[in-house]
Motif scaffolding. Structure first.
Motif, PDB file in Angstrom:
ATOM      1  N   VAL A 246      39.930  38.405  45.632  1.00  0.00           N
ATOM      2  CA  VAL A 246      39.445  38.885  44.344  1.00  0.00           C
ATOM      3  C   VAL A 246      38.609  40.126  44.611  1.00  0.00           C
ATOM      4  N   PRO A 247      39.168  41.328  44.391  1.00  0.00           N
ATOM      5  CA  PRO A 247      38.402  42.556  44.616  1.00  0.00           C
ATOM      6  C   PRO A 247      37.184  42.626  43.697  1.00  0.00           C
ATOM      7  N   ALA A 248      36.168  43.306  44.161  1.00  0.00           N
ATOM      8  CA  ALA A 248      34.929  43.438  43.389  1.00  0.00           C
ATOM      9  C   ALA A 248      35.208  44.015  42.017  1.00  0.00           C
ATOM     10  N   GLY A 249      34.611  43.400  41.015  1.00  0.00           N
ATOM     11  CA  GLY A 249      34.750  43.882  39.649  1.00  0.00           C
ATOM     12  C   GLY A 249      35.940  43.307  38.913  1.00  0.00           C
ATOM     13  N   LEU A 250      36.803  42.584  39.591  1.00  0.00           N
ATOM     14  CA  LEU A 250      37.978  42.031  38.924  1.00  0.00           C
ATOM     15  C   LEU A 250      37.840  40.546  38.611  1.00  0.00           C
ATOM     16  N   ASP A 251      36.665  39.981  38.851  1.00  0.00           N
ATOM     17  CA  ASP A 251      36.452  38.585  38.493  1.00  0.00           C
ATOM     18  C   ASP A 251      35.483  38.498  37.323  1.00  0.00           C
ATOM     19  N   SER A 252      35.596  37.433  36.576  1.00  0.00           N
ATOM     20  CA  SER A 252      34.683  37.188  35.463  1.00  0.00           C
ATOM     21  C   SER A 252      34.711  35.700  35.157  1.00  0.00           C
ATOM     22  N   LEU A 253      33.696  35.230  34.471  1.00  0.00           N
ATOM     23  CA  LEU A 253      33.657  33.804  34.135  1.00  0.00           C
ATOM     24  C   LEU A 253      34.765  33.428  33.167  1.00  0.00           C
ATOM     25  N   SER A 254      35.177  34.377  32.318  1.00  0.00           N
ATOM     26  CA  SER A 254      36.269  34.058  31.397  1.00  0.00           C
ATOM     27  C   SER A 254      37.583  33.864  32.145  1.00  0.00           C
ATOM     28  N   LEU A 255      37.778  34.632  33.238  1.00  0.00           N
ATOM     29  CA  LEU A 255      38.977  34.443  34.055  1.00  0.00           C
ATOM     30  C   LEU A 255      38.889  33.163  34.886  1.00  0.00           C
TER      31      LEU A 255
END
Length: 124
Positions: free
Chosen positions: A28-37
Motif C-alpha cells: 500500500v503506497p503512501a497516501g493510497l490507504d484510508s479508513l474507508s478503503l
C-alpha cells in the motif's frame, strides 16, 4: 514490489496499484490507504451497535481495546533477575558478569569522585 524498487533505484513512475490480498505481499503506497478503503473493524453488527464512536479511528480503537484489553500494571509481580537464578547458572558467564559488575561499580565510584572534585573547583 518490482515497481517500487525501480522507482527508488531509477526514478521511474511510482505504481498506484494497491495489493491487500491476504495470500500476496501487502503493498500500500503512501497516501493510497484510508479508513474507508479499509472498511469496518472485524466485529459483529451487535457489537458495533454497542460501541459509541465519533469517527472511524475511534471505532477501530474501541474494537481493538475490546479484543486486546490493557493489562493492569499494578497486578504485575516483580520478576527476579534471571542472571541471579541458579537454574540458569553458567560458571564462565557468571564469573565474567561478576567481573564486569565490579568494574562498573569501580567506574561509578571514580566518576563520582571526579564530579566532586570538579564541583569544588567551580565553587572557588
Amino acid at each position: 514490489m518490482r515497481t517500487i524498487l525501480n522507482h527508488l533505484a531509477f526514478g521511474t513512475d511510482r505504481s498506484k496499484a494497491v495489493s491487500v490480498e491476504h495470500n500476496k505481499p501487502l503493498f500500500v503506497p503512501a497516501g493510497l490507504d484510508s479508513l474507508s478503503l479499509i472498511g469496518s473493524p472485524p466485529a459483529t453488527e451487535i457489537d458495533l451497535g454497542k460501541i459509541n464512536a465519533r469517527n472511524p479511528i475511534d471505532l477501530w480503537k474501541k474494537v481493538y481495546e475490546r479484543l486486546f484489553p490493557s493489562e493492569n500494571t499494578s497486578e504485575l509481580k516483580y520478576v527476579e533477575d534471571p542472571a541471579k537464578n541458579s537454574q540458569y547458572a553458567e560458571p564462565e558467564v557468571d564469573a565474567m558478569r561478576t567481573q564486569k559488575d565490579q568494574e562498573l561499580e569501580q567506574y561509578k565510584r571514580n566518576a563520582s569522585k571526579s564530579w566532586k572534585v570538579m564541583q569544588f573547583d567551580i565553587r572557588r
